[in-house]
Design a protein around this motif. Sequence first.
Motif, PDB file in Angstrom:
ATOM      1  N   GLY A  24       0.796  -1.203   0.000  1.00 27.18           N
ATOM      2  CA  GLY A  24       0.000   0.000   0.000  1.00 27.18           C
ATOM      3  C   GLY A  24       0.840   1.269   0.000  1.00 27.18           C
ATOM      4  N   ASP A  25       2.134   1.139  -0.080  1.00 25.48           N
ATOM      5  CA  ASP A  25       3.026   2.288  -0.043  1.00 25.48           C
ATOM      6  C   ASP A  25       3.045   2.983  -1.392  1.00 25.48           C
ATOM      7  OD1 ASP A  25       4.925   4.139   0.649  1.00 25.48           O
ATOM      8  OD2 ASP A  25       6.593   2.736   0.695  1.00 25.48           O
ATOM      9  N   GLU A  26       2.814   4.286  -1.378  1.00 23.43           N
ATOM     10  CA  GLU A  26       2.821   5.072  -2.606  1.00 23.43           C
ATOM     11  C   GLU A  26       4.202   5.140  -3.228  1.00 23.43           C
ATOM     12  OE1 GLU A  26       0.299   6.643  -4.350  1.00 23.43           O
ATOM     13  OE2 GLU A  26      -1.039   5.518  -3.058  1.00 23.43           O
ATOM     14  N   ALA A  27       5.244   5.029  -2.423  1.00 18.07           N
ATOM     15  CA  ALA A  27       6.616   5.102  -2.928  1.00 18.07           C
ATOM     16  C   ALA A  27       7.349   3.808  -2.601  1.00 18.07           C
ATOM     17  CB  ALA A  27       7.331   6.305  -2.332  1.00 18.07           C
ATOM     18  N   ARG A  31       8.259   1.138  -7.315  1.00 17.34           N
ATOM     19  CA  ARG A  31       7.929   2.431  -7.929  1.00 17.34           C
ATOM     20  C   ARG A  31       9.123   3.380  -7.920  1.00 17.34           C
ATOM     21  NH1 ARG A  31       1.755   3.089  -5.714  1.00 17.34           N
ATOM     22  NH2 ARG A  31       0.915   1.480  -7.047  1.00 17.34           N
ATOM     23  N   LEU A  32       9.918   3.349  -6.857  1.00 19.88           N
ATOM     24  CA  LEU A  32      11.145   4.155  -6.839  1.00 19.88           C
ATOM     25  C   LEU A  32      12.081   3.722  -7.959  1.00 19.88           C
ATOM     26  CD1 LEU A  32      11.806   4.307  -3.004  1.00 19.88           C
ATOM     27  CD2 LEU A  32      11.395   6.271  -4.483  1.00 19.88           C
ATOM     28  N   GLY A  33      12.236   2.429  -8.135  1.00 21.14           N
ATOM     29  CA  GLY A  33      13.079   1.910  -9.203  1.00 21.14           C
ATOM     30  C   GLY A  33      12.562   2.275 -10.580  1.00 21.14           C
ATOM     31  N   SER A  34      11.251   2.191 -10.756  1.00 20.73           N
ATOM     32  CA  SER A  34      10.655   2.549 -12.043  1.00 20.73           C
ATOM     33  C   SER A  34      10.833   4.025 -12.346  1.00 20.73           C
ATOM     34  CB  SER A  34       9.167   2.198 -12.051  1.00 20.73           C
ATOM     35  OG  SER A  34       8.989   0.818 -11.931  1.00 20.73           O
ATOM     36  N   GLU A  83       8.573  12.155  -6.628  1.00 20.61           N
ATOM     37  CA  GLU A  83       8.717  13.299  -5.730  1.00 20.61           C
ATOM     38  C   GLU A  83       9.758  13.013  -4.648  1.00 20.61           C
ATOM     39  OE1 GLU A  83       6.022  15.872  -2.613  1.00 20.61           O
ATOM     40  OE2 GLU A  83       5.037  14.929  -4.317  1.00 20.61           O
ATOM     41  N   LYS A  84       9.745  11.814  -4.106  1.00 19.53           N
ATOM     42  CA  LYS A  84      10.746  11.450  -3.084  1.00 19.53           C
ATOM     43  C   LYS A  84      12.158  11.431  -3.670  1.00 19.53           C
ATOM     44  CE  LYS A  84       7.705   8.947   0.033  1.00 19.53           C
ATOM     45  NZ  LYS A  84       7.351  10.147   0.723  1.00 19.53           N
ATOM     46  N   LEU A  85      12.306  10.899  -4.887  1.00 18.13           N
ATOM     47  CA  LEU A  85      13.615  10.906  -5.536  1.00 18.13           C
ATOM     48  C   LEU A  85      14.075  12.336  -5.823  1.00 18.13           C
ATOM     49  CD1 LEU A  85      13.349   7.945  -8.069  1.00 18.13           C
ATOM     50  CD2 LEU A  85      14.827   8.102  -6.069  1.00 18.13           C
ATOM     51  N   GLY A  86      13.157  13.185  -6.252  1.00 19.96           N
ATOM     52  CA  GLY A  86      13.496  14.581  -6.519  1.00 19.96           C
ATOM     53  C   GLY A  86      13.921  15.312  -5.263  1.00 19.96           C
ATOM     54  N   THR A  87      13.235  15.056  -4.167  1.00 20.35           N
ATOM     55  CA  THR A  87      13.598  15.678  -2.895  1.00 20.35           C
ATOM     56  C   THR A  87      14.978  15.213  -2.449  1.00 20.35           C
ATOM     57  OG1 THR A  87      11.274  15.801  -2.265  1.00 20.35           O
ATOM     58  CG2 THR A  87      12.891  15.979  -0.491  1.00 20.35           C
ATOM     59  N   LEU A  88      15.255  13.924  -2.588  1.00 17.62           N
ATOM     60  CA  LEU A  88      16.571  13.400  -2.240  1.00 17.62           C
ATOM     61  C   LEU A  88      17.656  14.045  -3.098  1.00 17.62           C
ATOM     62  CD1 LEU A  88      18.420  11.405  -0.751  1.00 17.62           C
ATOM     63  CD2 LEU A  88      17.899   9.762  -2.565  1.00 17.62           C
TER      64      LEU A  88
END
Length: 126
Positions: A24-27, A31-34, A83-88
């Motif tokens: 159920g995790d949005e990230a 999905r991070l890998g994709s 969005e998480k990758l961009g923030t990182l």
Amino acid sequence: AAAAAVAAGGSGEVETAEEAEDGGDEASVARLGSALALGVAAVALSRRLCLVPGYDLPVATALTVAAATAFPAALAPLTAAAEKLGTLALYLFFATAGWVGGDFSTILGGAPLLLAFLLLLYLVHL
């Protein structure tokens, strides 16, 4: 399965295999890998397409925006991960921007404009 979930006090909705895998995790990791793979593919394609050296990143940006505009439903599940990758990436940039090897004479002598620019970036993005 839905009746058993309702009997157990659940909502009666059965999660799909993808939802169970993601937890159920949005990230999720998938999905991070994709999202990362799509970003790398956009940069690689832009380097092949770009005829003018140094303009490959604006071309990659244009390709990414074009893909998101053309296929919004297909790319929507990757939004939270991207969005998480961009923030990182932004945090990594802020942590390393302006680093000149710890030579304070270079920082104080030749880079006040860079420090002003970085200060502006920090203030806008915080």
